[in-house]
Design a protein around this motif. Structure first.
Motif, short mmCIF file in Angstrom:
data_model
loop_
_atom_site.label_atom_id
_atom_site.label_comp_id
_atom_site.label_asym_id
_atom_site.label_seq_id
_atom_site.Cartn_x
_atom_site.Cartn_y
_atom_site.Cartn_z
N ASP A 161 6.62 24.40 0.94
CA ASP A 161 8.06 24.47 0.68
C ASP A 161 8.50 23.33 -0.22
O ASP A 161 9.27 23.53 -1.16
CB ASP A 161 8.84 24.45 1.99
CG ASP A 161 10.32 24.72 1.80
OD1 ASP A 161 10.66 25.62 1.00
OD2 ASP A 161 11.14 24.05 2.45
N PHE A 188 6.18 31.06 0.45
CA PHE A 188 7.01 29.92 0.06
C PHE A 188 7.38 29.99 -1.41
O PHE A 188 8.50 29.67 -1.80
CB PHE A 188 6.31 28.60 0.38
CG PHE A 188 6.35 28.24 1.83
CD1 PHE A 188 7.50 27.75 2.41
CD2 PHE A 188 5.23 28.41 2.63
CE1 PHE A 188 7.55 27.42 3.75
CE2 PHE A 188 5.26 28.08 3.97
CZ PHE A 188 6.42 27.59 4.54
N LYS A 198 10.30 32.30 2.75
CA LYS A 198 10.05 31.43 3.90
C LYS A 198 10.52 30.03 3.54
O LYS A 198 10.28 29.56 2.43
CB LYS A 198 8.56 31.43 4.21
CG LYS A 198 8.21 30.96 5.57
CD LYS A 198 6.75 31.25 5.87
CE LYS A 198 6.45 30.83 7.28
NZ LYS A 198 5.05 30.99 7.61
N SER A 199 11.22 29.36 4.46
CA SER A 199 11.71 28.01 4.16
C SER A 199 11.54 27.06 5.34
O SER A 199 12.33 26.14 5.51
CB SER A 199 13.17 28.06 3.72
OG SER A 199 13.96 28.52 4.79
N GLY A 245 10.13 32.34 -1.97
CA GLY A 245 11.39 31.93 -1.35
C GLY A 245 11.71 32.71 -0.09
O GLY A 245 12.81 32.58 0.45
N LYS A 283 10.04 23.90 -3.96
CA LYS A 283 11.35 23.37 -4.35
C LYS A 283 11.22 22.44 -5.56
O LYS A 283 12.06 22.47 -6.47
CB LYS A 283 12.00 22.63 -3.18
CG LYS A 283 12.50 23.54 -2.09
CD LYS A 283 13.06 22.73 -0.93
CE LYS A 283 13.53 23.63 0.18
NZ LYS A 283 13.98 22.87 1.35
#
Length: 110
Positions: A96, A84, A89-90, A87, A100
């Motif tokens: 996540d 995560f 895997k979202s 980036g 972010k």
């Protein structure tokens, strides 16, 4: 109206509440804003379907919904956290959201 067990029950139209059901192709959608019918019965059904598929996190836009899996899951490993963070895997996940938020802080320098 035919109920469980095959019995027939009379019902007035004005007393009935109908809800449109989402197609089965989208009932496990990760973001509920993509559901054609976004109402309480369809959200609860999608949460149930995702729970049965061992997906305990779902999005409703930027909001993360978590369902307690009632069992130990290997979704909080260091490898998952790194995926995560990088980036790659979202999927809906607390990592996540954290990733972010961290990227937004770094970008805005606040």
């Amino acid at each position: 109206l035919r109920v469980a067990g095959g019995a027939v029950q009379e019902l007035n139209k004005k007393d009935a509440k109908f809800h449109y059901r989402n197609p089965t192709a989208v009932e496990k959608e990760a973001d509920f804003l993509r559901l054609p019918n976004l109402d309480e019965p369809n959200i609860l059904h999608s949460l149930r379907c995702r729970y049965w598929a061992k997906e305990v996190y779902s999005y409703t836009g930027p909001i993360l919904i978590a369902v307690n899996p009632w069992q130990r899951r290997d979704i909080y490993s260091a490898a998952a956290m790194e995926a995560f963070r990088a980036g790659s895997k979202s999927d809906p996940h607390i990592f996540d959201i954290a990733s972010k938020a961290y990227r937004a802080l770094r970008k805005d320098r606040k």
